[in-house]
Design a protein around this motif. Sequence first.
Motif, PDB file in Angstrom:
ATOM      1  N   CYS B  29      -0.024  -5.426  -0.704  1.00 34.94           N
ATOM      2  CA  CYS B  29       1.390  -5.082  -0.859  1.00 34.94           C
ATOM      3  C   CYS B  29       1.964  -4.526   0.446  1.00 34.94           C
ATOM      4  O   CYS B  29       1.399  -3.596   1.023  1.00 34.94           O
ATOM      5  N   CYS B  32       3.570  -0.738  -0.531  1.00 36.09           N
ATOM      6  CA  CYS B  32       2.749   0.454  -0.806  1.00 36.09           C
ATOM      7  C   CYS B  32       1.319   0.327  -0.286  1.00 36.09           C
ATOM      8  O   CYS B  32       0.520   1.241  -0.471  1.00 36.09           O
ATOM      9  N   CYS B  43       3.312  -6.516  -7.291  1.00 35.64           N
ATOM     10  CA  CYS B  43       2.342  -5.456  -6.998  1.00 35.64           C
ATOM     11  C   CYS B  43       2.189  -4.579  -8.243  1.00 35.64           C
ATOM     12  O   CYS B  43       3.153  -3.942  -8.673  1.00 35.64           O
ATOM     13  N   ALA B  45       0.801  -1.837  -8.488  1.00 38.33           N
ATOM     14  CA  ALA B  45       0.882  -0.409  -8.153  1.00 38.33           C
ATOM     15  C   ALA B  45       2.328   0.060  -8.070  1.00 38.33           C
ATOM     16  O   ALA B  45       2.685   1.087  -8.638  1.00 38.33           O
ATOM     17  N   CYS B  46       3.177  -0.698  -7.357  1.00 38.18           N
ATOM     18  CA  CYS B  46       4.541  -0.205  -7.122  1.00 38.18           C
ATOM     19  C   CYS B  46       5.624  -1.147  -7.638  1.00 38.18           C
ATOM     20  O   CYS B  46       6.803  -0.776  -7.651  1.00 38.18           O
TER      21      CYS B  46
HETATM   22 ZN   LIG Z   1       2.898  -2.043  -3.992  1.00 41.54          ZN
END
Ligand SMILES: [Zn+2]
Lengths: 381, 129
Positions: B29, B32, B43, B45-46
């Motif tokens: 990503c 992040c 992504c 995660a983010c």
């Molecule tokens: Zn991310």
Amino acid sequence: MSLKKACAIAGVAESRLGVVPDSTVLTLQAEAFAAALADAGLEKSDVDGILVSGAWGRLPQLQIAEYLGVQPSYADSTSVGGASFEFHLGHAAAAIQAGLCKVAVILYGSTQRSKQDKYIFQIRNDLGYQYEAPYGLPTPVGAYALAASRHFAEYGTTSEQLADLAVSTRAWAGLNPKAYRRDPLTRDEVLDSGMIASPLHRLDCCLFTDGGGAVVVVSPDVARTLDKPPVWLLGQGESLSHAQISEMPDLTVTPAAKSGKRAFAMAGVTHDQIDVTEIYDSFTITVLLTLESLGFCKPGEGGAFLANGRTGPGGEFPLNTNGGGLSYCHPGQYGIFLIIEAVRQLRGECDARQVADAVIALISGTGGVLSSNSTCILGVE
Amino acid sequence: MANETQPIDPDGDPYWAGAAEGELRYRKCGACEASIFYPRAICPACGAPDPAWAVSKGAGSIYACTTVHRAPPAFADNAPYTVLLVDLDEGFRMMGGLAGDANVAVGDRVTVTFREGPDGRPAPYFTPA
Ligand SMILES: [Zn+2]
């Protein structure tokens, strides 16, 4: 807003269990449905909610409602594997609290044993599963074996400790006339039962049976009109973590950590107030990980917690008192039977296996490959 | 299994093409810095869309492992065999097969190799480092 006492369980029943060749997923659910309503003292015409989960058929909600002759004002088919029914209990409570229905029935039926229906063992080779499909991991057992391998390596947990849980659970089954396997079991028999996927042996794994169940959930005002004492939902929480085992963030911590925290907070009870515990035992390791995630013991202490008969009849921590998925029945999605047994324990209907003075019970359902979890805390006042 | 074909899809195509060339590809990503596996269009995660592709050095350590004795029908001829979860040094985890029959344990260092998978397409396996 809380779901504390938003609903009560008024009736529970199994269908025929074990090997039931002259049945379908519909007939077994109809059997359990009729028996659970009779147990509650209610009629079919009272039912205005249906909650069902099963990997059978096309649009199971529609098929089962049609078959039973119910046209519900509320329906839910949340499908998160074996834990679906604990999710359903929370969803029924919310629907009742919102005034969407008054008498909801949670249903399950499976003919996986007599029809040799092994759909749950197929790994798909598309979407996210294409990255696991090449390696031949049997599902779900291989995923649980990976989790066990991690726990063994991280904490020194042993096969003997897991075997002791299977032995204790079988001892409870010996006290339950409906249990599929009732002969006493020894630690050595578990360890000698053959490796399926290391470190899990055949007797670390649940049964493969037919069976169905039903749970009647009612509003507080309906509950107070019935003959049997209501079993109240005191707290519920649910959590999803992943679909594939390679995506589980920490193989030693299950989504029970989150669902349990919420259920305890909602119920306003502490661990030492729980009299009887029914925890999804697809595999012995499932119970160990769940006990740690729920906070009954610290991370890494689950092995010692289960060892030496502590969870069996006469032990200090009565666990899976019907004989569990390991020895009583396991028709694919076991979670509905956790509710049935907890209610019977709280009503004092369990004869030889009755836990004395049980007033608060904890249920933990696990689905998928340690993917989903719902914790429910029940109590009689 | 030999006659089954793994689907080619927009998420997986660059990955499997990499495997055929002996490259272990993942996504990274830009927003992040999360290392992303399995490859996907967002992504996890983010939430940033369309993370960039990257190539792993293929070195990591075993996070969990199991030796399968009772295999699914399509794999029965190969049993017993070992399946791994590997933490790659770039910060992602993936499932892989163990190439060969060495004894391995959680924590062991491994490196990626590519073998023909059950559908005939090259897939990442691991050998002890
Ligand atoms: Zn991310």
